[in-house]
Design an enzyme around this catalytic site. Structure first.
Site, mmCIF file in Angstrom:
data_model
loop_
_atom_site.group_PDB
_atom_site.id
_atom_site.type_symbol
_atom_site.label_atom_id
_atom_site.label_comp_id
_atom_site.label_asym_id
_atom_site.label_seq_id
_atom_site.Cartn_x
_atom_site.Cartn_y
_atom_site.Cartn_z
ATOM 1 N N TYR A 131 0.821 -1.109 0.003
ATOM 2 C CA TYR A 131 -0.100 0.214 -0.094
ATOM 3 C C TYR A 131 1.025 1.310 -0.076
ATOM 4 O O TYR A 131 1.469 1.696 0.909
ATOM 5 C CB TYR A 131 -0.938 0.075 1.342
ATOM 6 C CG TYR A 131 -2.118 0.971 1.206
ATOM 7 C CD1 TYR A 131 -1.968 2.069 0.531
ATOM 8 C CD2 TYR A 131 -2.804 1.000 2.178
ATOM 9 C CE1 TYR A 131 -2.968 3.089 0.539
ATOM 10 C CE2 TYR A 131 -3.755 2.142 2.572
ATOM 11 C CZ TYR A 131 -3.914 3.024 1.522
ATOM 12 O OH TYR A 131 -4.796 3.918 1.599
ATOM 13 N N LYS A 159 -1.175 -1.100 -4.241
ATOM 14 C CA LYS A 159 -2.187 0.007 -4.260
ATOM 15 C C LYS A 159 -1.414 1.085 -4.340
ATOM 16 O O LYS A 159 -0.834 1.522 -3.372
ATOM 17 C CB LYS A 159 -3.048 -0.002 -2.916
ATOM 18 C CG LYS A 159 -4.100 0.877 -2.867
ATOM 19 C CD LYS A 159 -5.040 0.648 -1.609
ATOM 20 C CE LYS A 159 -6.256 1.798 -1.362
ATOM 21 N NZ LYS A 159 -5.742 3.070 -1.082
#
Length: 289
Positions: A131, A159
């Site tokens: 992330y 992400k």
């Protein structure tokens, strides 16, 4: 695992407990809007304001309500033992992958961040999604650092919550078989153009259908139509930003009839004027329950 993943918000009842029925209602509404899956327990979920047991509770609910959808569990924590416990819980529930924001606040070295991810991937035995959110974590990673993870089989993607689309394109070119999820909703179409496989977003909670449609239009090379729909979504996002995004998103859901309550303190809540603005300028332009 390509496509649209809703970064679920967490509803609270009048006693500040997780409102299970409201969360179930939201998940079912998103399934009707056509999402491929859910990103569970991320920033949007107020993860760092929840206890470990509450984070597990949210994961349990999502698995029960969406047994046939892809689920990514965000297990990030400054407490690595908590992160590992959450990752093992996700594995026991049959989640498809785990994800974690970079350790933040203490200005960890990249070597420390790298080893945090490596240990979680190794000890959990789960596919890992990085992330990348430099604006909030203060951790910036370029191609060299990102490649440290994506060169390894256990790291299946990232992400990418950044407007550095040059780096996104470089990642796409270097790792064509890895997943890249666009993170900024207002830049979704731009992310697709630079190689993203889909998106993980908070405004998907109540307008995922717009992003499902944008992606379909992009794949069909109907770019002008996709741009028009992105502009429509961005008009709504601009209003959310004027209020305060997460607090405003919960109020949107309240007005749609899903009792989401307010964010946990120290977050505040929208004023009466802001709630009226949402009723006038957002609710008429999104899909009703």
């Amino acid at each position: 695992m390509k496509g649209i993943y809703t970064a679920l918000l967490t509803p609270f009842d009048e006693n500040n407990r997780i409102h299970e029925k409201a969360l179930e209602q939201l998940i079912l509404h998103n399934i009707k809007m056509g999402v491929q899956g859910f990103y569970v327990g991320g920033s949007t979920a107020e993860a760092f304001l929840l206890s470990t047991d509450e984070r597990k509770q949210v994961m349990d609910i999502c698995r029960a309500v969406a047994p046939n959808h892809r689920l990514i569990a965000h297990i990030g924590s400054l407490n690595e033992a908590e992160a590992l416990a959450l990752s093992l819980h996700a594995r026991a529930l049959g989640y498809d992958a785990i994800s974690s924001v970079s350790p933040f606040y203490y200005k960890f070295t990249f070597a420390e961040i790298r080893d945090y991810y490596f240990r979680l991937a190794e000890h959990s035995g789960m596919p890992m999604i990085i992330y990348h959110f430099p604006a909030f974590t203060g951790v910036s990673m370029g191609m060299k650092e990102i490649g440290t993870f994506l060169d390894r089989a256990e790291f299946i993607g990232m992400k990418f919550t950044s407007n550095d689309f040059f780096t996104l394109e470089q990642v796409r070119a270097a790792f064509p078989d890895k997943l890249i999820y666009n993170g900024y909703d207002e830049m979704f179409l731009a992310g697709l153009a630079m190689g993203a496989d889909g998106g993980v977003g908070s405004t998907y909670n109540f307008m995922a259908d717009k992003f499902v449609r944008i992606q379909t239009l992009f794949w069909e090379s109907r770019i002008a139509e996709a741009q028009a729909l992105q502009r429509e979504a961005n008009r709504i996002i601009a209003i959310l930003c004027r209020i305060s995004v997460m607090q405003a998103e919960k109020e949107v859901l309240n007005q749609l009839g899903i009792p989401f309550g307010t964010c946990r303190k120290p977050f505040g809540e929208p004023s009466a004027e802001q709630k009226a603005l949402i009723a006038k300028e957002i609710i008429p332009y999104i899909t009703a329950l």
